[in-house]
Design an enzyme around this catalytic site. Structure first.
Site, PDB file in Angstrom:
ATOM      1  N   HIS A  51       0.760  -1.152  -0.201  1.00  0.00           N
ATOM      2  CA  HIS A  51      -0.169   0.374  -0.160  1.00  0.00           C
ATOM      3  C   HIS A  51       0.436   1.025   0.031  1.00  0.00           C
ATOM      4  CE1 HIS A  51      -4.207  -1.919   1.454  1.00  0.00           C
ATOM      5  NE2 HIS A  51      -3.716  -2.806   0.561  1.00  0.00           N
ATOM      6  N   GLU A  53       1.761   3.524   2.053  1.00  0.00           N
ATOM      7  CA  GLU A  53       1.627   3.591   3.387  1.00  0.00           C
ATOM      8  C   GLU A  53       2.924   2.960   3.608  1.00  0.00           C
ATOM      9  OE1 GLU A  53      -1.687   2.888   2.446  1.00  0.00           O
ATOM     10  OE2 GLU A  53      -2.531   3.883   4.319  1.00  0.00           O
ATOM     11  N   CYS A  78      -5.461   1.329   6.640  1.00  0.00           N
ATOM     12  CA  CYS A  78      -6.565   0.167   6.496  1.00  0.00           C
ATOM     13  C   CYS A  78      -6.070  -0.380   7.970  1.00  0.00           C
ATOM     14  CB  CYS A  78      -6.507  -0.846   5.468  1.00  0.00           C
ATOM     15  SG  CYS A  78      -4.511  -1.928   5.358  1.00  0.00           S
ATOM     16  N   CYS A  87      -1.876  -1.037   7.245  1.00  0.00           N
ATOM     17  CA  CYS A  87      -1.349   0.133   7.510  1.00  0.00           C
ATOM     18  C   CYS A  87      -1.269   1.052   8.910  1.00  0.00           C
ATOM     19  CB  CYS A  87      -1.375   1.333   6.030  1.00  0.00           C
ATOM     20  SG  CYS A  87      -1.186   0.797   4.550  1.00  0.00           S
TER      21      CYS A  87
HETATM   22 ZN   LIG Z   1      -3.135  -0.101   3.783  1.00  0.00          ZN
END
Ligand SMILES: [Zn+2]
Length: 152
Positions: A51, A53, A78, A87
């Site tokens: 992701h 991040e 998330c 994350c």
């Molecule tokens: Zn995430």
């Protein structure tokens, strides 16, 4: 333009780099700022992979800089285990000071869970910076998620 909007504008630019490669995931970009300087950037590059991040954090070699930093990400981090660890946990581990998001994640598996988790860990969370731009960027994703919620 307010600095929060400038950094979020940059995050949205980065997010757009994932266009056509992340569907059905949303396009997400992330900018990490410390003392008024961008220290890290990342975006969700490909479906099933890291992701935004995580990629932004990985772009910073000295992880100590993350402590007290401000993280700009267009979608709520998330909170659930999907194809990658959450994350929000990652941001908590690195003790960031503040997380600024454009949109809450409408995914029923997240739906405010990421924001709640961050706040419970003592991290300030600001929601709604460039909200409309964020919604527009991921309008297909929001449409699909809202449809799902109605069906459920
Ligand atoms: Zn995430």
């Amino acid at each position: 333009m307010h600095p929060d909007k400038q950094y979020m504008h940059r995050a949205l630019q980065l997010a757009r780099l994932g266009q056509g490669k992340v569907s059905p995931n949303p396009m997400v970009g992330c900018v990490i700022v410390k003392d008024g300087v961008i220290i890290g950037e990342g975006w969700h590059q490909k479906y099933g992979e890291a992701h935004a991040e995580k990629n932004a954090i990985d772009s910073i070699s000295d992880k100590n800089l993350l402590k007290g930093s401000i993280v700009y990400v267009n979608l709520e981090p998330c909170s659930h285990y999907g194809k990658t660890p959450p994350c929000s946990d990652l941001l908590i581990t690195h003790q960031v000071g503040c997380v600024v998001v454009s949109n809450k994640d409408p995914n029923p598996l997240v739906d405010g869970g990421g924001i709640k988790k961050l706040r419970e860990a003592g991290i300030e969370v600001i929601v709604g910076v460039l909200q409309e731009e964020g919604e527009l960027l991921n309008k297909d994703f929001f449409y699909q998620m809202n449809k799902k919620r109605i069906e459920v």
